[in-house]
Design a protein around this motif. Structure first.
Motif, PDB file in Angstrom:
ATOM      1  N   LEU A 158     -16.373  -8.524  -0.865  1.00 39.52           N
ATOM      2  CA  LEU A 158     -17.819  -8.522  -0.606  1.00 39.52           C
ATOM      3  C   LEU A 158     -18.196  -9.474   0.526  1.00 39.52           C
ATOM      4  O   LEU A 158     -19.137  -9.213   1.277  1.00 39.52           O
ATOM      5  CB  LEU A 158     -18.590  -8.926  -1.872  1.00 39.52           C
ATOM      6  N   LEU A 159     -17.448 -10.582   0.628  1.00 37.26           N
ATOM      7  CA  LEU A 159     -17.891 -11.655   1.515  1.00 37.26           C
ATOM      8  C   LEU A 159     -17.027 -11.862   2.755  1.00 37.26           C
ATOM      9  O   LEU A 159     -17.542 -12.336   3.779  1.00 37.26           O
ATOM     10  CB  LEU A 159     -17.948 -12.983   0.741  1.00 37.26           C
ATOM     11  N   THR A 164     -20.658  -4.811   3.614  1.00 33.95           N
ATOM     12  CA  THR A 164     -21.255  -4.969   2.281  1.00 33.95           C
ATOM     13  C   THR A 164     -22.765  -4.816   2.340  1.00 33.95           C
ATOM     14  O   THR A 164     -23.365  -4.121   1.507  1.00 33.95           O
ATOM     15  CB  THR A 164     -20.908  -6.352   1.696  1.00 33.95           C
ATOM     16  N   TYR A 174     -22.755 -12.011   2.865  1.00 26.76           N
ATOM     17  CA  TYR A 174     -21.912 -10.828   2.697  1.00 26.76           C
ATOM     18  C   TYR A 174     -21.385 -10.366   4.051  1.00 26.76           C
ATOM     19  O   TYR A 174     -21.940 -10.705   5.091  1.00 26.76           O
ATOM     20  CB  TYR A 174     -22.722  -9.702   2.040  1.00 26.76           C
TER      21      TYR A 174
END
Lengths: 368, 368
Positions: free
Chosen positions: A103-104, B10, B6
């Protein structure tokens, strides 16, 4: 005919595994371990109610699991005084760490962890192209302040901190973790891995607002609940972050029997307390055995004990090899000076006895 | 305090789920389905030997599963006349599709599938930034030639083709799939999803060299083996490609009881054959019910039947809603003209009877 075209990132990665499983070691040795004390599995196992729930669910395994893990999230929410929107259930903490990193973290993004901390986290960071920055342990403890300072220095998007720590078993007061958050730079998320927190003294779990956007906690049914093979972990955090997992997670990834087992395990807190007492007794016995053999044991807030073998990493590795050769599966920290230790999981009396029997011989051999 | 940063990818993704689970529908309706015929689960369930193996393994669930799934891969290799190096076991085909897309697809990479084919594959492609190109079905069949031609046209790295097909239940001869490979452009990998192949007529599985670098096959214990809730799928392909999964997969992601159950299920081929016979009988009965109600059923090589409701997608959706309101869980294709159909999984006589009872009322209601 040509083969597939991998991404450049894939091309750059080694085919690896963070840990070789004990089964692979057994196949290489041609024998089965007498005592399986290397993976911090909880040999006391899950509540009988959890076993019964999994056995009952085996007959209904033709059904997919509920992709929302609704019942389990409801029960956890009630227990923790939060809402189900603050909880995502996944395929163990390993699976959840993978999703979170995805996600990051993209190519070149900075991530901070401790040198010698959980290798599977590092595996995920590398797997998404992140750049890992590591700070040393401080007196066999992870160093929250140093982690946060490093995060600010490198502009990290993620910091990993386990409390209690693996592989050393040491811990910080939750209040100290919460205080260190002041040093966390803006836009950086702290992963607080609390896989072992149920074994720890009161006050080890940090009192952090569930809606604090700076922190996500990871917990599991693999350790205190004795269900490592079931693959049920959960993450706790602000609803926005938790919802983001739904963008990428394998919605139908949970084993249905595991969901039922985890729910039943959660509902048997008396069994959990009894397990923690057994684990504490086993830790004491492992420490006693260490001292009896002229070694020392680190205090532990987990279900394992780091035993200081008193010399360097090569010596500890020799001790470990001697134990493994005698049918006792243990592991050890990866980096100096923590790798002067071996790491022994708490087990039943017979498991600990096997360790006690093998250790003097392994030590004598290592001292050679 | 700011939240986490993010990745741009994402940020661009919706929080979504390829399928809403029947449990969520049940919670919304406030009642439990009488017949669960919507997710192509195999209600006949796994071999009693598999259930017994999972129940026995529940008592050993304190141990992590073998990260190599060694025993299962050995057994599959023997069965298929290939080597374990040609097999990777993962958390269902869904999990394996996610890993495979991750290995190959980065931002902007082209991927080809059929319009209306498996949404979870599309979810993974979007989740890694791939660009999806879709070709229409041809007479309710996926169109291998059109897929390959499109792949060449857009420079695709991946093509997805299910044989037999989901959601229509149609199929191609394996020889026709193999022949279509000649059209596959260099450097493009065909995913041949054979989730339902055990239900299909002899000759449906394509005879493709396991070392052919152009193809990876996906198979599962979720369908014919009746273990959807266990989450055990496997991919077959050239060793180099299979090894690449070890760069990124969740090595400790498999449920230990599921591994044991899949092995036992594989070893009970007599039960599998009996299941396939029951499924064939249920398909015939579902087709008979369709005809009895003035509808027609598509021939199926799977454990479900697409019933042509004879009008448009809105009408089929009304029929579906009527069935769901009467306690019969079914699903339907997503795109025209396939969405003139509803999709009904094979079930036990009592499940099919519940469908038979609800269909006339649902039809009458839909006809208004």
């Amino acid at each position: 005919m040509t083969g597939p075209r991998y991404t450049p990132l894939t091309e750059s990665l080694p085919a690896t595994v963070p840990f070789v499983g004990p089964e692979a070691q057994e196949r290489m040795m041609g024998r089965v371990f007498d005592a399986r004390l290397g993976a911090n599995e909880n040999i006391f196992g899950p509540s009988p109610a959890a076993i019964a729930a999994m056995q009952a669910a085996a007959g209904e395994i033709w059904m997919y699991g509920d992709p929302e893990s609704y019942d389990l999230r409801q029960a956890l929410a009630t227990d923790l005084g939060i809402t189900p929107q603050n909880i995502v259930v996944g395929e163990g903490i390993d699976g959840l760490l993978g999703y979170l990193v995805r996600l990051l973290i993209g190519a070149g993004d900075a991530v901070v962890t401790s040198e010698g901390a959980y290798p599977t986290f590092n595996y995920h960071v590398a797997g998404f192209g992140g750049v890992l920055h590591q700070v040393p342990y401080q007196g066999d403890h992870e160093d929250p302040q140093a982690l946060m300072v490093k995060a600010a220095e490198v502009g990290a998007k993620l910091v990993y901190l386990a409390n209690p720590d693996n592989p050393m078993g040491t811990w910080h007061k939750g209040a100290d973790i919460a205080a260190a958050l002041d040093l966390l730079p803006d836009g950086c998320l702290l992963i607080l891995d609390e896989a072992y927190v149920e074994f720890a003294p009161e006050g080890t779990a940090a009192d952090i607002d569930i809606n604090d956007p700076r922190v996500i906690r990871m917990r599991t049914f693999s350790k205190a609940y004795g269900m490592a093979g079931a693959r049920v972990g959960y993450a706790l955090g602000a609803a926005e972050l938790i919802t983001a997992f739904n963008k990428i997670r394998n919605h139908f990834g949970m084993n249905r029997a595991a969901q039922a087992g985890a729910l039943a395990a959660l509902q048997d807190q008396a069994y959990l307390a009894a397990t923690c007492a057994k684990v504490a007794a086993a830790r004491d016995e492992i420490a006693r055995i260490a001292v009896e053999n002229g070694l020392s044991a680190l205090p532990s807030a987990t279900n394992f004990v780091a035993i200081d073998c008193g010399r360097d990493g090569a010596f500890a590795k020799a001790v470990l090899d001697g134990l493994v050769a005698r049918g006792v599966f243990v592991r050890m920290p990866f980096v100096a000076p923590q790798n002067r230790c071996i790491r022994v999981s708490a087990g039943r009396p017979e498991d600990v006895a096997a360790f006690a029997a093998a250790l003097p011989e392994a030590l004598a051999e290592a001292r050679g």
